[in-house]
Design an enzyme around this catalytic site. Structure first.
Site, PDB file in Angstrom:
ATOM      1  N   GLY A 152      39.666  48.464  32.945  1.00 50.40           N
ATOM      2  CA  GLY A 152      40.292  49.311  33.947  1.00 50.40           C
ATOM      3  C   GLY A 152      39.858  48.879  35.336  1.00 50.40           C
ATOM      4  O   GLY A 152      39.344  47.776  35.534  1.00 50.40           O
ATOM      5  N   ARG A 153      40.025  49.758  36.313  1.00 53.34           N
ATOM      6  CA  ARG A 153      39.621  49.414  37.678  1.00 53.34           C
ATOM      7  C   ARG A 153      38.144  49.664  37.948  1.00 53.34           C
ATOM      8  O   ARG A 153      37.587  49.128  38.912  1.00 53.34           O
ATOM      9  CB  ARG A 153      40.473  50.182  38.692  1.00 53.34           C
ATOM     10  CG  ARG A 153      41.822  49.521  38.907  1.00 53.34           C
ATOM     11  CD  ARG A 153      42.488  50.015  40.170  1.00 53.34           C
ATOM     12  NE  ARG A 153      43.014  51.355  39.994  1.00 53.34           N
ATOM     13  CZ  ARG A 153      42.850  52.336  40.879  1.00 53.34           C
ATOM     14  NH1 ARG A 153      42.145  52.158  41.968  1.00 53.34           N
ATOM     15  NH2 ARG A 153      43.390  53.517  40.655  1.00 53.34           N
ATOM     16  N   TYR A 211      40.755  40.218  30.573  1.00 53.75           N
ATOM     17  CA  TYR A 211      42.170  40.345  30.892  1.00 53.75           C
ATOM     18  C   TYR A 211      42.658  38.971  31.355  1.00 53.75           C
ATOM     19  O   TYR A 211      41.971  38.304  32.141  1.00 53.75           O
ATOM     20  CB  TYR A 211      42.360  41.398  31.987  1.00 53.75           C
ATOM     21  CG  TYR A 211      43.800  41.638  32.327  1.00 53.75           C
ATOM     22  CD1 TYR A 211      44.652  42.216  31.399  1.00 53.75           C
ATOM     23  CD2 TYR A 211      44.311  41.261  33.559  1.00 53.75           C
ATOM     24  CE1 TYR A 211      45.991  42.431  31.694  1.00 53.75           C
ATOM     25  CE2 TYR A 211      45.647  41.469  33.866  1.00 53.75           C
ATOM     26  CZ  TYR A 211      46.480  42.050  32.932  1.00 53.75           C
ATOM     27  OH  TYR A 211      47.813  42.249  33.219  1.00 53.75           O
ATOM     28  N   GLU A 261      35.551  46.836  38.848  1.00 56.26           N
ATOM     29  CA  GLU A 261      35.645  46.200  40.162  1.00 56.26           C
ATOM     30  C   GLU A 261      34.608  46.762  41.116  1.00 56.26           C
ATOM     31  O   GLU A 261      34.051  46.024  41.931  1.00 56.26           O
ATOM     32  CB  GLU A 261      37.049  46.385  40.744  1.00 56.26           C
ATOM     33  CG  GLU A 261      38.144  45.686  39.970  1.00 56.26           C
ATOM     34  CD  GLU A 261      39.520  45.990  40.510  1.00 56.26           C
ATOM     35  OE1 GLU A 261      40.489  45.452  39.955  1.00 56.26           O
ATOM     36  OE2 GLU A 261      39.652  46.772  41.480  1.00 56.26           O
ATOM     37  N   CYS A 280      38.612  43.603  28.601  1.00 52.69           N
ATOM     38  CA  CYS A 280      39.515  43.566  29.739  1.00 52.69           C
ATOM     39  C   CYS A 280      38.747  43.245  31.035  1.00 52.69           C
ATOM     40  O   CYS A 280      38.074  42.223  31.115  1.00 52.69           O
ATOM     41  CB  CYS A 280      40.258  44.904  29.832  1.00 52.69           C
ATOM     42  SG  CYS A 280      41.762  44.903  30.801  1.00 52.69           S
ATOM     43  N   HIS A 281      38.836  44.113  32.048  1.00 55.54           N
ATOM     44  CA  HIS A 281      38.150  43.867  33.314  1.00 55.54           C
ATOM     45  C   HIS A 281      36.642  44.088  33.230  1.00 55.54           C
ATOM     46  O   HIS A 281      35.919  43.804  34.179  1.00 55.54           O
ATOM     47  CB  HIS A 281      38.741  44.757  34.415  1.00 55.54           C
ATOM     48  CG  HIS A 281      40.108  44.341  34.857  1.00 55.54           C
ATOM     49  ND1 HIS A 281      41.229  44.542  34.079  1.00 55.54           N
ATOM     50  CD2 HIS A 281      40.532  43.724  35.985  1.00 55.54           C
ATOM     51  CE1 HIS A 281      42.297  44.082  34.720  1.00 55.54           C
ATOM     52  NE2 HIS A 281      41.901  43.572  35.878  1.00 55.54           N
TER      53      HIS A 281
END
Length: 199
Positions: A89-90, A139, A93, A119-120
């Site tokens: 997800g975000r 990802y 980050e 993923c992320h």
């Protein structure tokens, strides 16, 4: 089987499936999972996001659920845990900007404890400089980030030693199965619960 103590990173707009599915699946087979987020305490919530693939050049994001944390980040001692899970997800980050998140991640990598990233989530591994010379995935759009961090890119669920990585939530079945294998999880199939038809 003796259940493991597993730490799981969370944060605002963590991917909903990637947070909830492993959180519940690992508990269902007898492990204890503590979900934490910097600057939050047990009982507080983070917002999740659902990333879906609908034929566009990248994923679409919609608002997910409020996920309740069950442990306090500032009280975490990574030495107390057997494994680490990093969903995508975000959230990754910004989570990678916290020095303590990177320190905790390095503890698991340096101690060769199992880590599962999806993923992320691999962005945190890259920022912690723990994937150099390691086969892994993320990802697909993060291939350049993985290579820049010295990782050996793969296009599928990848297990390298005690590290298991996947590309996104559609990888859950294989990704979770590989992680359970690394954890040494043995699942006993108990008899199914009685139903009204059994009477």
């Amino acid at each position: 089987m003796t259940g493991k103590q597993i730490l799981m990173f969370a944060g605002d707009f963590v991917e909903d499936y990637e947070m909830m599915v492993p959180f519940q699946a690992l508990q269902a087979v007898g492990h204890e999972v503590h979900a934490v987020c910097p600057e939050t305490e047990a009982g507080e919530t983070v917002k999740t996001a659902v990333h879906d693939f609908r034929g566009d050049q990248t994923y679409m994001e919609t608002r997910g659920h409020d996920f309740e944390l069950n442990a306090t980040f500032d009280e975490v001692d990574p030495a107390d845990y057997d494994a680490l899970v990093i969903p995508g997800g975000r959230a990754p980050e910004y989570l990678r900007t916290y020095d303590r998140v990177l320190e905790i991640t390095r503890h698991f990598a340096d101690a060769d404890k199992p880590i599962a990233a999806l993923c992320h989530g691999t962005l945190i591994l890259a920022a912690a400089d723990t994937i150099r010379g390691t086969a892994c995935t993320a990802y697909p759009a993060l291939e350049a980030d993985v290579r820049a961090a010295g990782g050996e890119w793969r296009d599928e669920v990848t297990r390298d030693g005690t590290l298991v990585t996947g590309q996104a939530w559609p990888d859950h079945p294989e990704w979770i199965a590989q992680f359970l294998d690394v954890l040494g999880t043995e699942i006993d199939h108990a008899p199914s619960a009685a139903t009204a038809d059994d009477d």
